[in-house]
Design a protein around this motif. Structure first.
Motif, short mmCIF file in Angstrom:
data_model
loop_
_atom_site.label_atom_id
_atom_site.label_comp_id
_atom_site.label_asym_id
_atom_site.label_seq_id
_atom_site.Cartn_x
_atom_site.Cartn_y
_atom_site.Cartn_z
N LEU A 126 1.17 -21.85 68.41
CA LEU A 126 1.09 -23.27 68.74
C LEU A 126 -0.01 -23.53 69.77
O LEU A 126 -0.82 -24.46 69.62
N GLY A 127 -0.05 -22.70 70.81
CA GLY A 127 -1.09 -22.88 71.83
C GLY A 127 -2.48 -22.70 71.27
O GLY A 127 -3.40 -23.46 71.58
N ARG A 128 -2.66 -21.69 70.43
CA ARG A 128 -3.97 -21.46 69.81
C ARG A 128 -4.37 -22.62 68.92
O ARG A 128 -5.51 -23.06 68.92
N LYS A 129 -3.43 -23.16 68.16
CA LYS A 129 -3.72 -24.30 67.29
C LYS A 129 -4.15 -25.52 68.10
O LYS A 129 -5.09 -26.23 67.74
N VAL A 131 -7.83 -24.57 69.78
CA VAL A 131 -8.95 -24.13 68.95
C VAL A 131 -9.30 -25.13 67.86
O VAL A 131 -10.47 -25.37 67.56
N ASP A 132 -8.31 -25.76 67.26
CA ASP A 132 -8.55 -26.63 66.09
C ASP A 132 -9.26 -27.90 66.52
O ASP A 132 -8.73 -28.72 67.26
N GLY A 133 -10.49 -28.07 66.04
CA GLY A 133 -11.28 -29.25 66.39
C GLY A 133 -10.94 -30.46 65.55
O GLY A 133 -11.27 -31.59 65.90
N THR A 134 -10.29 -30.25 64.43
CA THR A 134 -9.97 -31.38 63.54
C THR A 134 -8.61 -31.98 63.87
O THR A 134 -8.19 -32.93 63.22
#
Length: 98
Positions: A75-78, A81-84
């Motif tokens: 969840l933290g990575r999402k 990191v996710d730019g969209t």
């Protein structure tokens, strides 16, 4: 007909006896309750109380901790990191007139 009434009465009295039999006090129920241990107050007492965990539950606790850790990491990575990923409400575009 009288025989049927006697059978019905004996059946109903048998049912009431069975129902009330479960409410009788037994010698076990009349014994005083054992004193419960005092709840842990300090950290060292809480650590000592962990020894009472059954050994069969330790693998389950390890697996659950790993699953919760992996879910938190994912969840933290999402989120970082996710730019969209939509983080704010988008403003509605004005309608074009023809």
């Amino acid at each position: 007909m009288a025989v049927r009434m006697l059978r019905a009465q004996s059946a109903s009295s048998l049912l009431t006896q069975q129902a009330t039999r479960s409410f009788r006090t037994t010698s076990r129920a009349m014994k005083p309750m054992p004193k419960q241990e005092q709840s842990a107050h300090t950290i060292s007492q809480r650590i000592r109380s962990l020894k009472r965990i059954p050994p069969e539950l330790i693998p389950l606790i390890v697996v659950l901790a790993a699953a919760i850790g992996a879910a938190g990491y994912s969840l933290g990575r999402k989120l970082f990191v996710d730019g969209t990923l939509r983080l704010h409400r988008s403003t509605p575009e004005p309608k074009k007139q023809h």
